[in-house]
Design a protein around this motif. Structure first.
Motif, short mmCIF file in Angstrom:
data_model
loop_
_atom_site.label_atom_id
_atom_site.label_comp_id
_atom_site.label_asym_id
_atom_site.label_seq_id
_atom_site.Cartn_x
_atom_site.Cartn_y
_atom_site.Cartn_z
N THR A 262 -36.63 8.49 -81.81
CA THR A 262 -36.19 9.06 -83.09
C THR A 262 -37.38 9.61 -83.87
O THR A 262 -37.33 10.71 -84.42
N ALA A 263 -38.46 8.82 -83.93
CA ALA A 263 -39.66 9.27 -84.63
C ALA A 263 -40.19 10.57 -84.03
O ALA A 263 -40.56 11.50 -84.77
N ASN A 264 -40.20 10.65 -82.71
CA ASN A 264 -40.69 11.86 -82.05
C ASN A 264 -39.83 13.07 -82.37
O ASN A 264 -40.34 14.18 -82.57
N VAL A 265 -38.51 12.89 -82.41
CA VAL A 265 -37.62 14.01 -82.74
C VAL A 265 -37.91 14.52 -84.15
O VAL A 265 -38.03 15.73 -84.38
N VAL A 266 -38.05 13.61 -85.11
CA VAL A 266 -38.30 14.00 -86.49
C VAL A 266 -39.65 14.68 -86.64
O VAL A 266 -39.78 15.73 -87.28
N LEU A 267 -40.68 14.10 -86.01
CA LEU A 267 -42.02 14.68 -86.09
C LEU A 267 -42.05 16.08 -85.49
O LEU A 267 -42.68 17.00 -86.02
N ASN A 268 -41.32 16.27 -84.38
CA ASN A 268 -41.31 17.56 -83.70
C ASN A 268 -40.45 18.58 -84.45
O ASN A 268 -40.91 19.69 -84.76
N THR A 269 -39.22 18.21 -84.74
CA THR A 269 -38.24 19.16 -85.26
C THR A 269 -38.41 19.44 -86.75
O THR A 269 -38.30 20.58 -87.19
N ALA A 270 -38.71 18.41 -87.52
CA ALA A 270 -38.84 18.60 -88.97
C ALA A 270 -40.24 19.04 -89.38
O ALA A 270 -40.41 19.81 -90.32
N PHE A 271 -41.25 18.53 -88.65
CA PHE A 271 -42.62 18.73 -89.10
C PHE A 271 -43.51 19.50 -88.13
O PHE A 271 -44.71 19.64 -88.35
N HIS B 112 -37.07 20.45 -76.57
CA HIS B 112 -35.75 21.06 -76.70
C HIS B 112 -35.30 21.72 -75.38
O HIS B 112 -34.15 21.59 -74.97
N TRP B 113 -36.20 22.45 -74.75
CA TRP B 113 -35.83 23.10 -73.48
C TRP B 113 -35.38 22.08 -72.44
O TRP B 113 -34.39 22.29 -71.75
N LEU B 114 -36.11 20.99 -72.32
CA LEU B 114 -35.78 19.98 -71.30
C LEU B 114 -34.46 19.28 -71.61
O LEU B 114 -33.66 19.03 -70.71
N ILE B 115 -34.22 18.98 -72.88
CA ILE B 115 -32.95 18.35 -73.26
C ILE B 115 -31.78 19.28 -72.93
O ILE B 115 -30.79 18.87 -72.33
N LEU B 116 -31.89 20.53 -73.35
CA LEU B 116 -30.79 21.48 -73.12
C LEU B 116 -30.57 21.70 -71.63
O LEU B 116 -29.43 21.82 -71.17
N HIS B 117 -31.66 21.74 -70.87
CA HIS B 117 -31.53 21.92 -69.42
C HIS B 117 -30.79 20.73 -68.80
O HIS B 117 -29.92 20.91 -67.95
N GLY B 118 -31.13 19.53 -69.26
CA GLY B 118 -30.47 18.34 -68.74
C GLY B 118 -29.03 18.21 -69.21
O GLY B 118 -28.17 17.70 -68.49
N ARG B 119 -28.75 18.71 -70.39
CA ARG B 119 -27.40 18.59 -70.97
C ARG B 119 -26.42 19.55 -70.32
O ARG B 119 -25.25 19.23 -70.14
N TYR B 120 -26.91 20.75 -69.95
CA TYR B 120 -25.97 21.78 -69.50
C TYR B 120 -26.14 22.23 -68.04
O TYR B 120 -25.19 22.76 -67.46
N ILE B 121 -27.31 22.06 -67.46
CA ILE B 121 -27.55 22.53 -66.09
C ILE B 121 -27.87 21.37 -65.15
O ILE B 121 -27.16 21.11 -64.19
N CYS B 122 -28.94 20.66 -65.44
CA CYS B 122 -29.38 19.56 -64.56
C CYS B 122 -28.67 18.27 -64.97
O CYS B 122 -29.30 17.27 -65.33
N VAL B 123 -27.34 18.32 -64.89
CA VAL B 123 -26.51 17.20 -65.36
C VAL B 123 -26.59 16.02 -64.39
O VAL B 123 -27.01 16.16 -63.24
N ALA B 124 -26.15 14.87 -64.86
CA ALA B 124 -26.38 13.62 -64.12
C ALA B 124 -25.70 13.58 -62.75
O ALA B 124 -26.36 13.38 -61.73
#
Length: 212
Positions: A121-130, A177-189
């Protein structure tokens, strides 16, 4: 995987999506922090459904405190683990108001000291907000990093540290963000969509799926 392959992978991600964004809806760093706390073991879509009516009028930590625990709990009841998350959010808002003048702190140590905020969570906020070049490794990034060979590791911290080391610096800010989106929509489980993948020829996964 060698440096040349990794560079080409992220170059393609950038070409396909030059300005990737989180799918969580928010207007300021405070709302992002709350949304990310609520997103643990929940989908971004479910969080957005719950937070949209709240965030339309509640913009600050004091606004959420003014709602009170009972009303906030009811407002997020559609999200998994909502009772625990509601308590964490209200405690976090108290700390923000009392210790940080209502502002979201911009250091990992301060963020991780907030109830309901872990390293990811901290990493998401630091990256996306700041705009800090952090790597928030969730299940999607962990899977993609290991499956493709970009940054294999035995646990999320190992993958995080490896990604920070091997992702070319010019791509590091948006890599999460790229890796999350790739895993969410293409490289699915269960069954990765290899025929639709724009890095399939660079990926080192041995059991690629075939067109159906």
């Amino acid at each position: 995987m060698n440096k040349q392959k990794r560079t080409e992978i992220f170059a393609r991600f950038q070409a396909a999506n030059p300005d990737p964004k989180t799918e969580l809806l928010y207007e300021n760093p405070f709302q992002l922090l709350i949304a990310v706390i609520l997103s643990a073991q929940a989908t971004d879509k479910s969080v957005n459904i719950a937070t949209r009516p709240i965030f339309s009028t509640r913009k600050t930590a004091q606004d959420i405190l003014d709602m009170g625990l009972d009303d906030f709990t009811q407002a997020i009841r559609s999200i998994g683990l909502y009772k625990t998350k509601a308590k964490n959010v209200l405690k976090t808002c108290e700390i923000l108001v009392n210790q940080y003048n209502g502002e979201v702190p911009q250091t990992r140590e301060a963020l991780e000291a907030l109830p309901g905020v872990g390293r990811k969570t901290a990493n998401v906020v630091l990256n996306t907000a700041f705009g800090q070049a952090t790597m928030a490794v969730d299940t999607h990034i962990f899977r993609v990093s290991n499956r493709t060979g970009i940054a294999p590791g035995k646990n999320v911290l190992e993958v995080e540290q490896k990604l920070l080391k091997v992702v070319p610096k010019e791509y590091l800010l948006n890599a999460h963000h790229w890796l999350i989106l790739h895993g969410r929509y293409i490289c699915v489980a269960r069954k990765p969509k290899c025929p639709h993948c724009n890095i399939s020829d660079l990926c080192e996964y041995k059991d690629k799926t075939k067109p159906s």
